[in-house]
Write a protein that holds these residues in place. Structure first.
Motif, PDB file in Angstrom:
ATOM      1  N   THR A 273      -6.971 -17.769  -6.100  1.00  0.00           N
ATOM      2  CA  THR A 273      -7.179 -18.618  -5.027  1.00  0.00           C
ATOM      3  C   THR A 273      -7.017 -17.125  -4.128  1.00  0.00           C
ATOM      4  O   THR A 273      -6.927 -16.012  -3.839  1.00  0.00           O
ATOM      5  CB  THR A 273      -6.226 -19.636  -4.905  1.00  0.00           C
ATOM      6  N   THR A 274      -8.042 -17.720  -3.051  1.00  0.00           N
ATOM      7  CA  THR A 274      -7.219 -16.752  -1.769  1.00  0.00           C
ATOM      8  C   THR A 274      -7.067 -17.333  -0.441  1.00  0.00           C
ATOM      9  O   THR A 274      -7.247 -18.908  -0.828  1.00  0.00           O
ATOM     10  CB  THR A 274      -8.809 -16.579  -1.516  1.00  0.00           C
ATOM     11  N   PRO A 275      -6.111 -16.587   0.487  1.00  0.00           N
ATOM     12  CA  PRO A 275      -5.747 -15.286   0.487  1.00  0.00           C
ATOM     13  C   PRO A 275      -3.867 -15.448  -0.026  1.00  0.00           C
ATOM     14  O   PRO A 275      -3.567 -16.362  -0.575  1.00  0.00           O
ATOM     15  CB  PRO A 275      -5.588 -15.281   2.038  1.00  0.00           C
ATOM     16  N   VAL A 276      -3.942 -14.389  -0.308  1.00  0.00           N
ATOM     17  CA  VAL A 276      -3.123 -13.533  -0.969  1.00  0.00           C
ATOM     18  C   VAL A 276      -1.771 -13.530   0.719  1.00  0.00           C
ATOM     19  O   VAL A 276      -2.241 -12.734   1.142  1.00  0.00           O
ATOM     20  CB  VAL A 276      -2.422 -11.614  -1.829  1.00  0.00           C
ATOM     21  N   PHE A 277      -1.153 -13.790   0.663  1.00  0.00           N
ATOM     22  CA  PHE A 277       0.298 -14.608   2.143  1.00  0.00           C
ATOM     23  C   PHE A 277       0.824 -13.127   1.812  1.00  0.00           C
ATOM     24  O   PHE A 277       1.565 -13.277   0.550  1.00  0.00           O
ATOM     25  CB  PHE A 277       0.543 -15.689   2.224  1.00  0.00           C
ATOM     26  N   MET A 278       1.561 -12.602   3.461  1.00  0.00           N
ATOM     27  CA  MET A 278       2.594 -10.850   3.176  1.00  0.00           C
ATOM     28  C   MET A 278       3.060 -11.608   4.163  1.00  0.00           C
ATOM     29  O   MET A 278       2.439 -11.348   5.410  1.00  0.00           O
ATOM     30  CB  MET A 278       1.369  -9.841   2.779  1.00  0.00           C
TER      31      MET A 278
ATOM     32  N   THR B  63      16.023 -10.238   5.570  1.00  0.00           N
ATOM     33  CA  THR B  63      15.271 -10.691   3.842  1.00  0.00           C
ATOM     34  C   THR B  63      14.515  -9.726   4.299  1.00  0.00           C
ATOM     35  O   THR B  63      14.222  -9.000   4.376  1.00  0.00           O
ATOM     36  CB  THR B  63      14.770 -11.879   4.917  1.00  0.00           C
ATOM     37  N   LYS B  64      14.099  -9.963   2.844  1.00  0.00           N
ATOM     38  CA  LYS B  64      12.809  -9.238   2.374  1.00  0.00           C
ATOM     39  C   LYS B  64      11.066  -9.383   2.523  1.00  0.00           C
ATOM     40  O   LYS B  64      11.072 -10.493   2.507  1.00  0.00           O
ATOM     41  CB  LYS B  64      13.224  -8.692   0.423  1.00  0.00           C
ATOM     42  N   ALA B  65      10.396  -8.489   2.296  1.00  0.00           N
ATOM     43  CA  ALA B  65       8.984  -8.260   2.843  1.00  0.00           C
ATOM     44  C   ALA B  65       8.697  -9.772   0.970  1.00  0.00           C
ATOM     45  O   ALA B  65       9.199  -9.633   0.159  1.00  0.00           O
ATOM     46  CB  ALA B  65       8.053  -7.383   2.460  1.00  0.00           C
ATOM     47  N   THR B  66       7.206 -10.626   0.972  1.00  0.00           N
ATOM     48  CA  THR B  66       7.331 -11.173   0.525  1.00  0.00           C
ATOM     49  C   THR B  66       5.879 -11.295   0.099  1.00  0.00           C
ATOM     50  O   THR B  66       4.747 -11.323   1.339  1.00  0.00           O
ATOM     51  CB  THR B  66       8.208 -12.677   0.354  1.00  0.00           C
ATOM     52  N   MET B  67       4.964 -11.670  -1.378  1.00  0.00           N
ATOM     53  CA  MET B  67       3.623 -11.603  -1.149  1.00  0.00           C
ATOM     54  C   MET B  67       3.731 -12.280  -2.235  1.00  0.00           C
ATOM     55  O   MET B  67       4.673 -13.303  -3.012  1.00  0.00           O
ATOM     56  CB  MET B  67       3.495 -10.384  -2.488  1.00  0.00           C
ATOM     57  N   GLY B  68       2.757 -13.616  -1.673  1.00  0.00           N
ATOM     58  CA  GLY B  68       2.594 -15.070  -2.807  1.00  0.00           C
ATOM     59  C   GLY B  68       1.312 -14.856  -2.589  1.00  0.00           C
ATOM     60  O   GLY B  68       0.139 -15.298  -1.842  1.00  0.00           O
ATOM     61  N   PHE B  69       0.758 -15.912  -3.908  1.00  0.00           N
ATOM     62  CA  PHE B  69      -0.065 -16.335  -4.017  1.00  0.00           C
ATOM     63  C   PHE B  69      -0.715 -18.393  -3.549  1.00  0.00           C
ATOM     64  O   PHE B  69       1.047 -18.728  -4.124  1.00  0.00           O
ATOM     65  CB  PHE B  69      -0.742 -16.479  -5.412  1.00  0.00           C
ATOM     66  N   VAL B  70      -1.367 -18.944  -3.469  1.00  0.00           N
ATOM     67  CA  VAL B  70      -1.508 -20.080  -3.027  1.00  0.00           C
ATOM     68  C   VAL B  70      -1.949 -20.986  -4.766  1.00  0.00           C
ATOM     69  O   VAL B  70      -2.598 -20.134  -4.928  1.00  0.00           O
ATOM     70  CB  VAL B  70      -2.765 -20.067  -1.756  1.00  0.00           C
ATOM     71  N   VAL B  71      -0.736 -21.786  -4.730  1.00  0.00           N
ATOM     72  CA  VAL B  71      -1.259 -22.492  -5.858  1.00  0.00           C
ATOM     73  C   VAL B  71      -2.243 -23.188  -5.998  1.00  0.00           C
ATOM     74  O   VAL B  71      -2.152 -24.733  -4.899  1.00  0.00           O
ATOM     75  CB  VAL B  71      -0.227 -23.468  -6.289  1.00  0.00           C
ATOM     76  N   PRO B  72      -3.817 -23.292  -6.133  1.00  0.00           N
ATOM     77  CA  PRO B  72      -4.353 -24.247  -6.554  1.00  0.00           C
ATOM     78  C   PRO B  72      -4.277 -26.134  -5.904  1.00  0.00           C
ATOM     79  O   PRO B  72      -2.972 -26.794  -6.754  1.00  0.00           O
ATOM     80  CB  PRO B  72      -5.781 -24.197  -7.792  1.00  0.00           C
ATOM     81  N   GLN B  73      -4.926 -26.948  -4.928  1.00  0.00           N
ATOM     82  CA  GLN B  73      -4.471 -28.069  -4.741  1.00  0.00           C
ATOM     83  C   GLN B  73      -4.219 -29.316  -6.290  1.00  0.00           C
ATOM     84  O   GLN B  73      -3.247 -29.753  -6.432  1.00  0.00           O
ATOM     85  CB  GLN B  73      -5.381 -28.592  -4.174  1.00  0.00           C
ATOM     86  N   ASP B  74      -5.278 -28.907  -7.360  1.00  0.00           N
ATOM     87  CA  ASP B  74      -4.927 -29.188  -8.537  1.00  0.00           C
ATOM     88  C   ASP B  74      -4.251 -28.926  -9.373  1.00  0.00           C
ATOM     89  O   ASP B  74      -3.001 -30.395  -9.505  1.00  0.00           O
ATOM     90  CB  ASP B  74      -5.991 -29.544  -9.021  1.00  0.00           C
TER      91      ASP B  74
END
Length: 212
Positions: A90-95, A102-113
């Motif tokens: 999915t998009t976007p990749v959140f940073m 706290t440490k920096a993080t990277m996250g993918f959005v999980v599809p709604q379904d």
């Protein structure tokens, strides 16, 4: 010789065009995090996001995933989870940039379904499932290769705009990237997001009458 060089550069140009077209088309087909545009002013928007589910991992600032963070998340959606389930990109990749605590993080959005059916637990180390609380965000969109200096300058512009509108935001910010690493800078879609503080409604005053 000149004709051959012309022919060669024509092939190179066509290859680049096809590659860029494929990139735009491929990413246009991905599910993107939903939001509602409340206000728009050029490349700045006020958006309202619903609650989102993210699969996240720690990331070094400005690494753009080269520290292994991207591959940890990619491995998860490729089946490194308790259900061995393949999950669509999915998009976007959140940073989210780190702080002193706290440490920096990277996250993918999980599809709604997938989020609705139940998110499978990660099997790989350093990967977790988190909730991103919805709300109103001020967002500025820009191109270029994302780095600390570029993000800082765009955040500065966004906060100045917020100040002109008397909007109060959180001290922290997050960035979002919509394109694969090989996308040329001028064609990239990047964003800086600042969560707006919720306005407290004024207290209602009730009048009372005095009777003799």
């Amino acid at each position: 010789m000149r004709k051959q060089m012309f022919y060669l550069w024509g092939i190179v140009g066509l290859s680049v065009f096809v590659g860029l077209t494929w990139t735009v088309t491929a990413f246009a087909g991905y599910e993107s995090a939903e939001y509602e545009v409340v206000e728009k002013d050029g490349n700045i928007e006020i958006r309202k996001y619903p609650d989102l589910t993210l699969v996240s991992t720690n990331s070094e600032t400005d690494s753009e995933g080269k520290d292994g963070s991207f591959m940890r998340l990619f491995s998860y959606i490729s089946g490194a989870n308790e259900s061995a389930q393949k999950i669509a990109m999915t998009t976007p990749v959140f940073m989210e940039r780190g702080s002193a605590d706290t440490k920096a993080t990277m996250g993918f959005v999980v599809p709604q379904d997938v989020a609705t059916a139940g998110v499978p637990k990660p099997q790989g180390e350093g990967v977790s499932i988190n909730k991103r609380k919805g709300g109103r965000f001020a967002v500025i969109r820009f191109s270029g290769r994302m780095n600390a200096e570029l993000v800082k300058s765009q955040e500065f512009k966004l906060r100045n705009w917020m100040q002109s509108r008397e909007l109060e935001g959180e001290k922290t910010s997050e960035s979002a990237g919509y394109d694969p690493p090989f996308t040329p800078g001028p064609l990239r879609r990047n964003e800086v997001l600042i969560r707006l503080k919720e306005m407290t409604p004024p207290e209602s005053t009730s009048s009372s009458s005095v009777t003799d």
